[in-house]
Design a protein around this motif. Structure first.
Motif, short mmCIF file in Angstrom:
data_model
loop_
_atom_site.label_atom_id
_atom_site.label_comp_id
_atom_site.label_asym_id
_atom_site.label_seq_id
_atom_site.Cartn_x
_atom_site.Cartn_y
_atom_site.Cartn_z
N GLU A 294 0.78 -1.14 0.15
CA GLU A 294 0.05 -0.01 -0.24
C GLU A 294 0.78 1.31 -0.09
OE1 GLU A 294 -3.31 2.81 0.28
OE2 GLU A 294 -2.93 0.61 -0.81
N ASN A 295 2.00 1.22 0.63
CA ASN A 295 2.82 2.23 0.76
C ASN A 295 3.42 2.53 -0.67
OD1 ASN A 295 2.72 2.88 3.45
ND2 ASN A 295 4.16 1.85 4.19
N VAL A 296 4.12 1.56 -1.39
CA VAL A 296 4.35 1.71 -2.77
C VAL A 296 3.24 2.24 -3.60
CG1 VAL A 296 5.23 0.36 -4.67
CG2 VAL A 296 6.04 -0.18 -2.44
N ARG A 297 2.14 1.71 -3.41
CA ARG A 297 0.89 1.94 -4.44
C ARG A 297 0.68 3.59 -4.03
NH1 ARG A 297 -4.44 3.15 -4.71
NH2 ARG A 297 -4.67 3.14 -2.33
N ARG A 298 0.54 3.99 -2.98
CA ARG A 298 0.19 5.39 -2.65
C ARG A 298 1.48 6.40 -3.02
NH1 ARG A 298 0.06 5.82 3.56
NH2 ARG A 298 0.06 8.00 2.86
N ALA A 299 2.58 5.77 -2.83
CA ALA A 299 3.83 6.87 -2.98
C ALA A 299 3.96 6.86 -4.57
CB ALA A 299 4.90 6.08 -2.16
N ALA A 300 3.72 5.97 -5.26
CA ALA A 300 3.72 5.80 -6.82
C ALA A 300 2.78 6.95 -7.48
CB ALA A 300 3.51 4.53 -7.43
N ILE A 301 1.78 6.75 -6.73
CA ILE A 301 0.48 7.82 -7.13
C ILE A 301 0.88 9.40 -6.87
CG2 ILE A 301 -1.93 8.29 -7.13
CD1 ILE A 301 -2.29 5.51 -6.58
N ASP A 302 1.26 9.45 -5.68
CA ASP A 302 1.75 10.69 -5.26
C ASP A 302 2.87 11.33 -6.23
OD1 ASP A 302 -0.35 10.84 -3.34
OD2 ASP A 302 1.12 10.39 -1.71
N ALA A 303 3.93 10.52 -6.51
CA ALA A 303 5.11 10.74 -7.30
C ALA A 303 4.98 10.75 -8.90
CB ALA A 303 6.12 10.00 -7.13
N ASP A 304 3.55 10.48 -9.39
CA ASP A 304 3.23 10.26 -10.76
C ASP A 304 4.19 9.42 -11.52
OD1 ASP A 304 0.97 12.20 -10.79
OD2 ASP A 304 2.67 14.05 -10.52
N VAL A 305 4.47 8.47 -10.81
CA VAL A 305 5.24 7.14 -11.33
C VAL A 305 4.29 6.67 -12.61
CG1 VAL A 305 5.96 4.73 -11.18
CG2 VAL A 305 6.40 6.66 -9.54
N HIS A 306 4.93 6.35 -13.76
CA HIS A 306 4.29 5.83 -14.88
C HIS A 306 3.85 4.50 -14.85
CE1 HIS A 306 3.66 4.30 -19.00
NE2 HIS A 306 3.18 5.55 -19.26
#
Length: 347
Positions: A115-127
């Motif tokens: 969940e941390n990876v998912r949230r952080a990826a969204i917040d950082a606009d990871v593709h």
């Protein structure tokens, strides 16, 4: 098969993060990624010793950087995620006995960490985020499998955002850290009987390089919510031990002893359940299980057979095939009998 140009078109010039990057899978994908000229690769893990060893190994490659951190720590994951374009999420507690003995630790790493990876990826606009799962997540009977099953759901949950989340699922990786091959090798080289949990036990088997190929396939071909499953052969654990002993010693017969199954172990593993098969799409080397909100009308054949894809029902590796995999992975000599380069310490 992917064309290398396709992989390069996705990887070249990209900023990449690998969580759990000092594990067996992390080692292999790092070695493959550098072939495709990414702008940078950040190895994220909590093991400073393994990071030190990798730093020395790749000191000549300027694109590779290292970051100490734990996927349980959202602030640190968010910091690691900043500026990244592709994330390969391999950080996990993977040992069945360890997770049985400390269930909440598996929850913290495999579920909260995801969940941390998912949230952080969204917040950082990871593709793109590609998350690595296991056959133990299908019809799970142990804590490790249960936690990975929830991890899959976390990564596949419907969400309208700019980040693409894809999962891959595969079976036992031959010779990975903590797996059965290093244990068997240690026993054989010491002249001791091979410990067998159950004579009927079967497991899917693939090499680390094949695992990485699946991840690249999903990265190039996948759409958000996809679960890509690699078709792979299986082997009876008794046969695996016998094949390995033959490759190391040349003996047609090698002693074994039955020690009984460990807590949480299945007799057979499943890569695609009956419940997933009805909406799966079959390709020559893969199954695609699309997200629930996506149509399965894609370029492939909808699977007509609703039987689960089990390690008890697929083709078994022959001795020649097993020996070829073990040679390719460096466990036994390339010709003749004896230890391969991974076992130089036994020479």
């Amino acid at each position: 098969m992917l064309d290398e140009k396709e992989i390069r078109s996705v990887i070249s010039g990209k900023r990449i993060l690998v969580t759990g990057g000092t594990g067996s899978f992390g080692h292999e994908i790092l070695r493959e990624l550098i072939k495709y000229d990414p702008a940078s690769i950040t190895v994220f893990s909590r093991d400073e010793k393994k990071q030190h060893d990798l730093r020395l190994l790749y000191a000549h490659i300027r694109q590779i950087g290292f970051m100490i951190g734990d996927v349980r720590d959202y602030a640190r994951v968010r910091e690691a995620m900043r500026g990244q374009q592709i994330v390969f999420h391999a950080a996990a507690l993977k040992q069945v006995p360890a997770c049985e003995n400390a269930p909440y630790e598996a929850v913290l790493t495999n579920i909260v960490g995801a969940e941390n990876v998912r949230r952080a990826a969204i917040d950082a606009d990871v593709h793109t985020v590609v998350s690595v799962s296991t056959d133990k997540a299908v019809k799970p009977v142990n804590v490790m499998g249960m936690s990975k099953a929830i991890q899959e759901r976390i990564m596949q949950q419907p969400l309208d955002c700019g980040t693409k989340f894809i999962c891959v699922r595969y079976g036992n990786v031959l010779g990975s850290r903590g797996s059965i091959v290093p244990l068997f090798v240690e026993r054989i080289m010491a002249g001791l009987p091979i410990p067998i949990t159950h004579p009927g036990m079967t497991r899917f088997q693939l090499s680390l390089s094949e695992a990485v190929k699946l991840v690249f396939w999903a990265t190039v071909r996948g759409t958000s919510g996809d679960m890509w499953v690699k078709k792979m052969p299986s082997i009876n654990i008794v046969d695996l031990g016998a094949h390995l002993a033959y490759g190391l010693t040349g003996k047609e017969e090698y002693p074994s002893t039955i020690i009984g199954t460990r807590p949480g172990e299945k007799l057979h593993e499943v890569l695609v359940s009956e419940e997933e098969m009805w909406r799966a799409v079959e390709y020559p080397g893969h199954f695609l299980i699309p997200s629930w909100r996506e149509s399965f009308e894609v370029n492939g054949s909808v699977v007509p057979n609703l039987t689960e894809y089990s390690s008890a029902s697929v083709d078994f590796l022959t001795r020649e095939q097993s020996l070829a995999m073990l040679r390719d992975d460096g466990w036994i000599a390339e010709s003749g009998y004896g230890p391969g380069p991974k076992l130089a310490l036994y020479d």
